[in-house]
Structures are given as C-alpha cells and as structure tokens.
Design an enzyme around this catalytic site. Structure first.
Site, short mmCIF file in Angstrom:
data_model
loop_
_atom_site.label_atom_id
_atom_site.label_comp_id
_atom_site.label_asym_id
_atom_site.label_seq_id
_atom_site.Cartn_x
_atom_site.Cartn_y
_atom_site.Cartn_z
N ASP A 199 4.34 33.80 -3.52
CA ASP A 199 4.20 35.01 -4.32
C ASP A 199 5.57 35.52 -4.74
OD1 ASP A 199 2.39 37.29 -5.20
OD2 ASP A 199 3.77 38.38 -3.90
N GLU A 264 5.33 31.40 -7.92
CA GLU A 264 4.97 32.33 -9.00
C GLU A 264 6.24 33.00 -9.52
OE1 GLU A 264 2.46 36.49 -9.68
OE2 GLU A 264 3.61 36.13 -7.85
#
Length: 544
Positions: A199, A264
C-alpha cells in the site's frame, strides 16, 4: 522458465464484502474459503486480500494496530492458514495488503513513541516541533483533508499523518523501523503467503529537512474538491531514499521462491515514472501499478501513450494494469459515456486489459459487470466520502458486497445486516444467474482468461502499436513465430478498419466484429483479435 507473476492475473478480494459466514454483516476469511471455488473457476493466478490484520477499522483496515494478528472481524490465524492451504490446493497463489507507511495510533509502537521524546521508539514516527507561532512545521496536507500534522500534547510536538489523524506515519529514515517492517513481512511469508501488495509504496519516506511543498504548476482545468490536489508533493512523498529500501524488501522476498510484490504508486504527477523506477532490474519490486488507468480517461491515445511510455528506453520493469479496485469508481460506471451497452463495455475492457503487455489486476465483482453503487449519505462509512460529500462520494460505492444469489436476502452475502447495502442493480447481476447463462459476462471472463493461457505472446510477448485515428486502438503482441493483432473500437459508433497482410481470421473471443475481405467491421465497442505470422500482420485505419 517465466515467473508466474509476469503476465499473471491477480484477483483482488475485499474481505469485508466478499462473503459473510457468521451473520454479523461483514465478510470474513471463512466466507472467502467457502467461495474460493468461484475464484478458481475464473482461471486467475493469484488472490490479493485487502487488509485482514488487526485494526480499529477507522479506515477499513488500512490503520493497523497489530501486524501479526488477524482482526477478529475476519477470523483467526488458523483461518488464514486454512485459506492458504485450500487456495494452494486449487492452484491459486495468495498475496495480502501490507500497510506499513503508517500504523494506527493504537499500535503499541505509536503508544510508546508518543509517551516521551527519549524512549526506545521515540524516533519511530515522524515528529516535529511547532513553528514559533504554534503552526505546523510546514504546509503538507493530508489526503483525507486538512493539515498532515497533528499536535500531540504529551510530546508537545506534531506528528505526520498523510491520511487520517489516527494513521501516524512511520519514520523510514530510522533503520530500526525498516528492520521491524521486514520482520513483519517475514512472519507472513513463513506462514506460506506468496507475497504482498504494498500500500502507498511511494509514501514511505519524507523529506528529512521537512521542506514545504510547492503549489501544483497546473490544475489541468479540473475543479478542486480536496486541497491536497493543489500541491505538488515534492517533499512529502516519493523520495529517492525509497529505492534503497525497496531493494531490502526484494532481498527478503528472494529468500522465498515464487514470492512476489505489487506496489501501489499514488502520485498524479510522476506515477508512471515511479512505476518504472521501482520495478527496474531484478533487485527492486516485481510489479507496480499507478492510477493512470483508474481514472475517467478512455481513449486510444491515452492507453497507447501510457504503455509505450512505460516500456520506452528498453526498461526492464513490469506493470500490473488494472481498471478497477477498492479506491476508485468502478470502470463500468466511469467509462459508461463511451458505450451504449454495459455488456459491450465489460467485454471490451477485459479483452483490452488481458492483451496489453503486463500483468492484470481484477477487482471482485468486475467479472459480473458490476456498476458503481449509488450510496446515500446516511449509508456512508468511508471517511473520505463523509469529509468531501457530495462532490466526492468516497469509495463505498465500489466496496458494496458481492451478489451471489439473486433470490436470497442481501443477494446471499449475509443472513444478517450487511455493512454496506447491496443495491438492486448489483443483485440483478448475481453469480448464480450468470453461472446459468452461457452468454453472461461471467462466462465471457472465464472464456477469455482460459483462451489467454493458450497464447504465450499475451503473457510475455512484445507489444507494438499501429498508427490509428481515434477511437481505434490497434497493436500486435509478438512471441516466437506468431503475432496476435488486437484492434479495439473505443466508442459506441461503428467503425471499419482496413487490414493489410496475410489471411486473417477472428479469434473466438472477438466481439461485435466481422471480417469482410480485407475490411474489419467493428460495431459498438467491438474488438477483434487476429492471429498472424510474426512480422506480417499489418493494420491501417480508414473510416467509411
């Protein structure tokens, strides 16, 4: 031998919304286990689990309070082990979200760090003194609104939070933090996990001098809902030190054969550049994705320019393209203005993704053609939507539960009250109904995923674009002694394309396409995939 992830297909499961097994209205690991056969039936290679670790759920699990425990909402470590075992038995890899740019403010690391300025973890988070007038140390803003700095009375300092105030940022300039994060990763890899979706992978490091961000040079004409979008985030994220840290992550993953990483990248200005940088060579991340294909743009020039830019200059990096995920409006709604029929758009989107060079990320419900759910304000749970309503309705609309059975309450997701409602439009596209329809979107996904596996050029082959006018996108995928020529009409209006080369035939996964001599007729959102000997397939575009 080609690595499994290179050109592989990853299916994202949002655990809260996949299947509830105990009637509390929230999906869980036992529910996922019960539905693994559905995922395996699609023909994907891997499952990505959104956060399941212990959390107060202020940001739906992206605020972790214990990295080495499963949140009781979702089950237990034993449930996790069972999920891994069954998934592997079905031939599915499993990766999970690793959220380590920040923690929850309830994490023991933060509680210790916040206690004083001289404890063992005092420097594990980003602390800074106030300016002489009491204001924060610089102008950095939070993604969720307001300043990225929050005053802490015990330390009489500000701490950095790029997201909620209850999500303080870890200080990756501290080697002890890096070591602790690597141990967390090793814990899950030792349990049989096949890797991580990382993330906010470009948020790990901040500018050590805490310099203020400059304004964004150009707002590109879009109205600003969130002041965060008015800054160029030159100093608050995407720092050069991140590259050396990612090398440490890769060195750890290399200790586990077949383990992989997907980063990401959240950066509107440099997303594609960072994707390339973070995956270049064999000592950084395996794959990254940015938000380039997760927005409203839907044109031949857009898709072509991004893919060509990524692979320009002989770069060795690898992308993982996706059109939908848990953070954005579902592409069936985002791109609806470019199609007259949802079924046509759904087929075109998956055919496009599976024929571009790179790996592919699918989001649960995409295989049903689910649109964005129309969520009312009183139904919201997402802090972003609550903060910026109604101009930004947040992310709840793409996170509503999976519709399994059209004839059951809450479409078979739960026998309790679901945490988000299942709207009629989703229930009408249920899995049971589509299973029974050979012409359904679901069965098309299965067919094209199966077909793709028979064409190595689509997993690892080169890509070369043909010069076509909008709205036609055309390219060849090449490997060995065969090309595949892929032609897409990205509009609801019919188009014709003149084909020059050897005898061509339509692959069975083509849609709204006909060959008439040397002319390819493409209906609304039509596309054609045609095999041709390498080097001989040629396409030019003419309007008729």
């Amino acid at each position: 031998m080609t690595e499994w992830w290179r050109g592989g297909v990853i299916y994202q499961v949002y655990p809260r919304s996949f299947q509830d097994s105990n009637g509390d209205g929230i999906g869980d690991l036992a529910g996922i286990i019960d539905r693994l056969d559905h995922i395996a039936s699609l023909g994907v290679d891997c499952i990505w689990l959104s956060p399941i670790t212990q959390s107060p759920q202020a940001d739906m699990g992206y605020d972790v309070s214990d990295y080495m425990q499963v949140d009781p909402l979702f089950g237990s470590l034993q449930d996790f082990d069972l999920l891994i075992e069954k998934a592997h038995g079905l031939g599915l890899k499993v990766i999970m979200d690793k959220v380590v740019s920040h923690t929850s403010s309830q994490h023991p690391w933060f509680l210790e760090s916040a206690f004083s300025r001289d404890n063992a973890k005092a420097d594990w988070y980003v602390w800074a003194d106030a300016n002489p007038d009491g204001t924060p140390p610089n102008n950095w803003l939070s993604v969720f609104g307001g300043s990225a700095w929050e005053w802490h009375t015990a330390r009489r300092q500000y701490y950095l939070h790029n997201f909620l105030t209850s999500q303080p940022d870890l200080n990756f300039h501290n080697p002890a933090v890096q070591d602790a994060v690597l141990e967390v990763m090793r814990f899950w890899l030792d349990r049989g996990l096949d890797g991580f979706r990382l993330d906010t992978v470009n948020y790990y490091f901040h500018d050590a001098k805490l310099r203020s961000n400059p304004p964004l040079a150009e707002l590109k004409g879009k109205p600003v809902t969130n002041p965060y979008d008015m800054q160029s985030h030159k100093f608050s994220k995407s720092q050069e030190e991140n590259v050396d840290w990612l090398r440490k992550v890769r060195a750890l993953l290399d200790d586990y054969p077949d383990a992989t990483t997907v980063g990401e990248v959240g950066d509107d200005e440099r997303g594609l550049e960072l994707m390339r940088q973070y995956t270049s060579g064999s000592d950084l991340l395996h794959m990254c994705y940015s938000f380039d294909f997760l927005g409203p743009k839907f044109s031949a020039s857009h898709f072509r320019s991004k893919v060509e830019a990524f692979f320009s200059g002989g770069e060795t990096g690898w992308p993982c393209w996706s059109f939908s995920n848990h953070d954005v409006i579902r592409h069936m709604s985002r791109w609806a203005p470019h199609s007259a029929a949802p079924a046509d758009l759904s087929r075109q989107a998956i055919a496009l993704m599976l024929t571009l060079k790179g790996s592919a990320g699918l989001y649960q419900g995409e295989e049903l053609g689910l649109p964005e759910a129309d969520i009312l304000y009183e139904e919201l749970t997402d802090p972003r939507g609550i903060r910026f309503w109604p101009e930004d309705k947040g992310r709840d609309g793409c996170r509503t539960p999976m519709p399994w059975h059209s004839g059951l309450p809450h479409a078979g997701f739960t026998n309790g009250t679901p945490w988000l409602p299942i709207k009629h439009a989703a229930a009408a596209l249920s899995v049971d109904g589509q299973n029974a329809d050979p012409a359904s979107i679901l069965n098309y996904y299965r067919a094209i995923l199966s077909w793709r596996k028979t064409h190595p050029a689509l997993r690892i082959g080169d890509i070369a674009f043909f010069d076509c006018d909008e709205p036609v996108l055309a390219y060849a995928r090449s490997a060995g002694n065969q090309d595949l020529v892929c032609v897409f009409n990205l509009s609801p209006e019919p188009r014709s394309v003149a084909l020059f080369g050897v005898d061509l035939v339509l692959e069975p996964v083509s849609h709204n396409a006909q060959l008439s001599g040397a002319t390819l007729l493409l209906g609304a959102n039509g596309f054609a995939i045609l095999p041709a000997p390498a080097g001989e397939g040629r396409v030019s575009y003419t309007l008729t």
